[in-house]
Design an enzyme around this catalytic site. Structure first.
Site: not given
Ligand code: MRU
Length: 349
Positions: A51-53, A94, A203, A244, A254-255
């Protein structure tokens, strides 16, 4: 307890397969999952093993190669049709992080412009996935350097707050927002990082805290609803978050919880920065209203582990991301430099 190799690489190409750190098990268990098919990669992205963009983009790029590798057809046109079906399945995993779509487009564009046999194309797909990964690592290090330029000059040792995990685990390695925090640590400018726990998937509590512990960066985990209090008490000098998807006007998805953090940062005059590579900017979208927001299963809210929190008979709403309006963001830190959200278009290549 976990054991791991340092530095942290959430996605690795090794022995003709992809190795993923299983991020759903950290920090209690360090497990590496072997991925050999695009279907398994799609599942790993959906279930947030990865996970994470930026990490999702890298994983999807390798997923596309794994899918291509298994196509038996040798005729180009039919091969490309099959490849598109695999690409679409990966796109469906996603919806919010644009890096996923960006990486798949880059992979497809590269091979569509290439002459050669199907076997040549497969090799180019692998090479492109590896390039996307290597470039992301370099990009994160540049963002780390650029982030140092915006650190408040006083005090010498800063306390920085971050949300979710925008670290090595969310990228090829090093991280975006947590990358800047790493760089601040290395430069002797960091006293400590406050990590929002980041309900509902935690996270911050699980992954950001774990990364900081690996490197000996002092970290204080707070629950999300404590950030305003910490700012009121002047404990936080600046906030750094990842992204994201950033729309052309600078509105940033973002999250979930990031928007609230931006509001309280403004209220307390705490500078709020977004750190993201150009691959996270969606110049096609005029503003944040157009960003698709993923909704995830309500069990992420109504239970923690095996323990049910809520009574039967209640409804749930579980958006995984929110959009912070550009006017709450002091600057966006990219690999190409630091810009105000209103100047984002100057970065368009
Ligand atoms: O749902 P996730 O854990 O994939 O969400 C991740 C985030 O929101 C991060 O802050 C974002 O992807 C930036 S990662 C460098």
């Amino acid at each position: 307890m976990q054991s791991q190799s340092n530095p942290i690489y959430p996605v690795l190409w090794q022995d003709n397969q992809v190795l993923l750190i299983n991020q759903t098990l950290l920090p209690n268990q360090y497990e590496v999952v072997k991925i050999n098919s695009y279907q398994d990669m799609a599942k790993a992205i959906k279930t947030m093993i990865v996970r994470g963009a930026p990490a999702i983009g890298i994983a999807a790029a390798y997923g596309l190669y794994l899918g291509a590798r298994d196509i038996k057809i040798q005729e180009r046109e039919t091969f490309f049709k099959e490849l598109e079906i695999i690409a679409e399945e990966l796109r469906q995993t996603r919806p919010t992080a644009v890096n996923l779509f960006w990486a798949i487009s880059r992979m497809l564009k590269t091979v569509s412009e290439t002459a050669g046999t199907v076997e040549d194309i497969k090799q180019i797909l692998l090479k492109t996935a590896q390039e996307i990964q290597a470039e992301d690592l370099e990009t994160c290090q540049k963002m780390g350097d650029n982030g140092l330029l915006v650190l408040p000059p006083e005090p010498q040792k800063l306390t920085l707050l971050t949300h979710c995990n925008a670290g090595a685990l969310a990228t090829a390695g090093y991280g975006t927002a947590l990358g800047v925090i790493r760089s601040a640590w290395t430069a002797g400018r960091l006293e400590r990082v406050y990590a929002d726990e980041t309900r509902p998937r935690l996270q911050g509590a699980k992954l950001t805290a774990w990364e900081c512990v690996q490197e000996g960066i002092p970290v204080t985990v707070i629950s999300d609803n404590m950030a305003a209090h910490c700012m009121q008490k002047r404990l936080i000098h600046a906030v750094f978050v990842g992204a994201d998807r950033i729309a052309a006007n600078g509105d940033t998805a973002n999250k979930i919880g990031t928007y609230g953090l931006a509001v309280i940062s403004q209220m307390h005059n705490v500078p709020f920065f977004v750190v993201a590579p150009l691959s996270t900017i969606d110049f096609e979208l005029a503003n944040g209203d157009l960003i698709p927001i993923e909704e995830r299963h309500p069990s992420e809210i109504y239970q923690v582990g095996e323990t049910r929190l809520c009574p039967d008979g209640v409804d749930y709403y579980n958006p995984a991301f929110d959009v912070t309006p550009a006017n709450l963001i002091k600057a966006i830190i990219t690999e190409k430099g630091v810009v105000k959200p209103s100047e984002l278009l100057t970065l368009k290549g």
